[in-house]
Design an enzyme around this catalytic site. Structure first.
Site, PDB file in Angstrom:
ATOM      1  N   ASN A  67      24.634  38.905  72.882  1.00 12.29           N
ATOM      2  CA  ASN A  67      23.602  39.931  72.911  1.00 12.29           C
ATOM      3  C   ASN A  67      22.925  40.073  71.559  1.00 12.29           C
ATOM      4  O   ASN A  67      23.518  39.827  70.515  1.00 12.29           O
ATOM      5  CB  ASN A  67      24.171  41.266  73.401  1.00 12.29           C
ATOM      6  CG  ASN A  67      24.706  42.127  72.281  1.00 12.29           C
ATOM      7  OD1 ASN A  67      23.952  42.816  71.587  1.00 12.29           O
ATOM      8  ND2 ASN A  67      26.020  42.068  72.064  1.00 12.29           N
ATOM      9  N   VAL A  69      20.633  43.106  71.115  1.00 14.39           N
ATOM     10  CA  VAL A  69      19.903  44.268  71.622  1.00 14.39           C
ATOM     11  C   VAL A  69      19.122  44.937  70.499  1.00 14.39           C
ATOM     12  O   VAL A  69      18.023  45.455  70.714  1.00 14.39           O
ATOM     13  CB  VAL A  69      20.891  45.263  72.287  1.00 14.39           C
ATOM     14  CG1 VAL A  69      20.186  46.559  72.666  1.00 14.39           C
ATOM     15  CG2 VAL A  69      21.536  44.628  73.511  1.00 14.39           C
ATOM     16  N   ASN A  97      29.015  56.554  67.902  1.00 16.42           N
ATOM     17  CA  ASN A  97      28.962  55.276  67.175  1.00 16.42           C
ATOM     18  C   ASN A  97      27.680  55.256  66.339  1.00 16.42           C
ATOM     19  O   ASN A  97      26.583  55.415  66.867  1.00 16.42           O
ATOM     20  CB  ASN A  97      28.991  54.127  68.186  1.00 16.42           C
ATOM     21  CG  ASN A  97      28.951  52.769  67.508  1.00 16.42           C
ATOM     22  OD1 ASN A  97      27.932  52.361  66.971  1.00 16.42           O
ATOM     23  ND2 ASN A  97      30.074  52.065  67.548  1.00 16.42           N
ATOM     24  N   CYS A 127      26.038  46.394  60.890  1.00 16.69           N
ATOM     25  CA  CYS A 127      24.572  46.440  60.839  1.00 16.69           C
ATOM     26  C   CYS A 127      24.039  45.715  59.607  1.00 16.69           C
ATOM     27  O   CYS A 127      24.623  45.806  58.530  1.00 16.69           O
ATOM     28  CB  CYS A 127      24.095  47.883  60.782  1.00 16.69           C
ATOM     29  SG  CYS A 127      24.727  48.853  62.132  1.00 16.69           S
ATOM     30  N   LYS A 162      34.481  50.668  62.352  1.00 15.63           N
ATOM     31  CA  LYS A 162      34.529  49.510  63.256  1.00 15.63           C
ATOM     32  C   LYS A 162      34.256  48.223  62.475  1.00 15.63           C
ATOM     33  O   LYS A 162      33.179  48.038  61.911  1.00 15.63           O
ATOM     34  CB  LYS A 162      33.497  49.680  64.370  1.00 15.63           C
ATOM     35  CG  LYS A 162      33.559  48.561  65.399  1.00 15.63           C
ATOM     36  CD  LYS A 162      32.771  48.940  66.634  1.00 15.63           C
ATOM     37  CE  LYS A 162      32.798  47.849  67.680  1.00 15.63           C
ATOM     38  NZ  LYS A 162      32.036  48.248  68.873  1.00 15.63           N
ATOM     39  N   ILE A 188      37.534  44.309  67.461  1.00 21.30           N
ATOM     40  CA  ILE A 188      36.479  43.711  66.673  1.00 21.30           C
ATOM     41  C   ILE A 188      35.096  43.954  67.316  1.00 21.30           C
ATOM     42  O   ILE A 188      35.003  44.169  68.520  1.00 21.30           O
ATOM     43  CB  ILE A 188      36.657  42.167  66.517  1.00 21.30           C
ATOM     44  CG1 ILE A 188      36.660  41.463  67.877  1.00 21.30           C
ATOM     45  CG2 ILE A 188      37.892  41.844  65.730  1.00 21.30           C
ATOM     46  CD1 ILE A 188      36.726  39.923  67.799  1.00 21.30           C
ATOM     47  N   ASN A 189      34.069  43.866  66.483  1.00 24.39           N
ATOM     48  CA  ASN A 189      32.715  43.823  66.980  1.00 24.39           C
ATOM     49  C   ASN A 189      32.447  42.368  67.420  1.00 24.39           C
ATOM     50  O   ASN A 189      33.360  41.549  67.424  1.00 24.39           O
ATOM     51  CB  ASN A 189      31.745  44.277  65.874  1.00 24.39           C
ATOM     52  CG  ASN A 189      30.518  44.966  66.452  1.00 24.39           C
ATOM     53  OD1 ASN A 189      29.921  44.468  67.407  1.00 24.39           O
ATOM     54  ND2 ASN A 189      30.134  46.083  65.892  1.00 24.39           N
ATOM     55  N   GLY A 214      33.261  39.273  75.111  1.00 28.19           N
ATOM     56  CA  GLY A 214      33.862  38.906  76.396  1.00 28.19           C
ATOM     57  C   GLY A 214      35.139  38.081  76.239  1.00 28.19           C
ATOM     58  O   GLY A 214      35.620  37.877  75.124  1.00 28.19           O
ATOM     59  N   GLY A 240      37.855  43.524  72.242  1.00 26.55           N
ATOM     60  CA  GLY A 240      37.347  42.158  72.175  1.00 26.55           C
ATOM     61  C   GLY A 240      37.886  41.374  73.355  1.00 26.55           C
ATOM     62  O   GLY A 240      39.023  40.923  73.341  1.00 26.55           O
TER      63      GLY A 240
HETATM   64  C1  LIG Z   1      25.210  44.559  75.099  1.00 23.01           C
HETATM   65  C2  LIG Z   1      26.121  44.997  73.981  1.00 23.01           C
HETATM   66  C3  LIG Z   1      25.703  46.003  73.113  1.00 23.01           C
HETATM   67  C4  LIG Z   1      26.535  46.422  72.056  1.00 23.01           C
HETATM   68  N1  LIG Z   1      26.131  47.442  71.236  1.00 23.01           N
HETATM   69  C5  LIG Z   1      26.970  47.893  70.246  1.00 23.01           C
HETATM   70  C6  LIG Z   1      26.597  49.003  69.426  1.00 23.01           C
HETATM   71  O1  LIG Z   1      25.528  49.606  69.587  1.00 23.01           O
HETATM   72  N2  LIG Z   1      27.464  49.393  68.448  1.00 23.01           N
HETATM   73  C7  LIG Z   1      28.683  48.771  68.263  1.00 23.01           C
HETATM   74  O2  LIG Z   1      29.454  49.182  67.369  1.00 23.01           O
HETATM   75  N3  LIG Z   1      29.059  47.738  69.046  1.00 23.01           N
HETATM   76  C8  LIG Z   1      28.236  47.288  70.027  1.00 23.01           C
HETATM   77  N4  LIG Z   1      28.638  46.245  70.822  1.00 23.01           N
HETATM   78  C9  LIG Z   1      29.939  45.593  70.587  1.00 23.01           C
HETATM   79  C10 LIG Z   1      31.001  46.088  71.557  1.00 23.01           C
HETATM   80  O3  LIG Z   1      31.207  47.485  71.436  1.00 23.01           O
HETATM   81  C11 LIG Z   1      32.337  45.334  71.310  1.00 23.01           C
HETATM   82  O4  LIG Z   1      32.767  45.563  69.977  1.00 23.01           O
HETATM   83  C12 LIG Z   1      32.231  43.841  71.523  1.00 23.01           C
HETATM   84  O5  LIG Z   1      31.381  43.546  72.600  1.00 23.01           O
HETATM   85  C13 LIG Z   1      33.603  43.201  71.778  1.00 23.01           C
HETATM   86  O6  LIG Z   1      34.252  43.767  72.904  1.00 23.01           O
HETATM   87  P1  LIG Z   1      34.136  43.162  74.399  1.00 23.01           P
HETATM   88  O7  LIG Z   1      34.448  41.700  74.291  1.00 23.01           O
HETATM   89  O8  LIG Z   1      35.124  43.937  75.208  1.00 23.01           O
HETATM   90  O9  LIG Z   1      32.730  43.388  74.842  1.00 23.01           O
HETATM   91  C14 LIG Z   1      27.813  45.799  71.877  1.00 23.01           C
HETATM   92  C15 LIG Z   1      28.211  44.782  72.760  1.00 23.01           C
HETATM   93  C16 LIG Z   1      27.395  44.383  73.802  1.00 23.01           C
HETATM   94  C17 LIG Z   1      27.883  43.293  74.725  1.00 23.01           C
END
Ligand SMILES: Cc1cc2nc3c(=O)[nH]c(=O)nc-3n(C[C@H](O)[C@H](O)[C@H](O)COP(=O)(O)O)c2cc1C
Length: 298
Positions: A67, A69, A97, A127, A162, A188-189, A214, A240
């Site tokens: 992503n 976004v 957040n 960021c 985070k 993790i992010n 994912g 994560g």
């Molecule tokens: C579409 C999308 C938007 C996200 N937006 C943010 C965000 O605004 N702030 C943030 O800290 N993490 C954001 N993340 C990261 C997720 O919170 C998460 O840390 C990351 O996707 C790993 O977890 P997952 O594999 O379960 O998705 C975003 C992830 C996705 C997929």
């Protein structure tokens, strides 16, 4: 049996919806009562509203997604006036957040949250820092130290930081954030990835690289949660690639005091409910009275 406590905030269970994948909670209300969740982390908020990035924003990969976004959000004041009021009615912990492009952005947003009834702040240091040519705050631990210590000095809320897996050294980063005053850490992010459209012979995303999330990132996230939770004495929230209750239990055994679910919400909107039920059944089957008993046992 599933209750956990992070920085004095009680969570009815350790399952939290991850930022950016659950909107402000409303979006999932048709699937299940989101009040059963331990908490919801809001979409990343910035001081001013943001339209987000141009071009393709999400892209499916094998075993995950990418992503870019660009932190689309209504801005902190709109959040406080509107979305927060609705979130508070959901009967779950509200985590705000926060993102920013420079130190002043973070500071202003945090100060505005002091007089609200959010339960916790999750400071997203992934960021891009405009002043350092766009390199994220979360890459170099000295830069992260400066942001976290500043924010800690002006907030009256529990501060969860985070972490980015793109940090130069994740353990050093965690230790520095702890020294700067973080009350807890989440990790993790997304991981920085790349995709090419071979027909157009160019990058899929306008910003070239994008964040991978994912199931594909789960083993990396689990390793980082394990390493970090052994290195710091503050609660660690793991995320994560968590897709089911078994993954959630793995993260808790690796050292997470709670977990967050992100990308799985897109493929299975019922995941939150299923994971809570699965964890509960696991404890019953194993004769474990309190989820806290298994935190960090591996
Ligand atoms: C579409 C999308 C938007 C996200 N937006 C943010 C965000 O605004 N702030 C943030 O800290 N993490 C954001 N993340 C990261 C997720 O919170 C998460 O840390 C990351 O996707 C790993 O977890 P997952 O594999 O379960 O998705 C975003 C992830 C996705 C997929």
């Amino acid at each position: 049996m599933l209750k956990v406590n992070i920085n004095g905030v009680e969570f009815k269970n350790p399952v939290i919806a991850a930022s950016g994948t659950f909107g402000f909670g409303e979006e999932y209300k048709d699937f299940y009562d989101v009040g059963i969740l331990g908490g919801i982390s809001s979409k990343g908020l910035t001081i001013n509203p943001k339209d987000g990035n141009e071009g393709i924003r999400v892209y499916e990969t094998s075993s995950g997604m990418m992503n870019s976004v660009g932190l689309q959000n209504p801005g902190i004041d709109h959040f406080i006036e509107h979305e927060l009021k609705n979130m508070k009615k959901l009967n779950t912990n509200v985590i705000a957040n926060i993102g920013g492009g420079c130190m002043e952005d973070y500071e202003e947003a945090i100060i505005n949250l002091n007089n609200t009834d959010i339960d916790m702040i999750e400071l997203n240091i992934s960021c891009p820092n405009v002043k350092s040519g766009g390199m994220a705050f979360g890459i170099k631990s000295e830069v992260a130290y400066d942001v976290v210590s500043k924010i800690k000095s002006i907030t009256n809320k529990p501060l969860m930081v985070k972490l980015s897996p793109n940090a130069e050294n994740i353990v050093e980063m965690a230790v520095k954030c702890r020294e700067a005053g973080a009350d807890s850490l989440s990790l993790i992010n997304t991981l920085k990835g790349f995709a090419i459209d071979i027909n157009k012979r160019k990058a899929v995303f306008n910003n070239t690289y994008a964040g991978l999330s994912g199931p594909a990132i789960k083993p990396i996230a689990l390793r980082m949660v394990h390493e970090v939770s052994k290195a710091v004495d503050i609660p660690v929230v793991g995320l994560g690639g968590i897709s089911n209750w078994q993954d959630a239990i793995e993260f808790m055994m690796a050292g997470a005091s709670a977990i967050q679910i992100g990308t799985v919400n897109f493929t299975n909107p019922m995941a939150g409910k299923e994971i809570i039920e699965g964890m509960e059944n696991f404890l019953i089957k194993e004769g474990i009275k309190d989820i806290n008993e298994i935190i960090g046992i591996v």
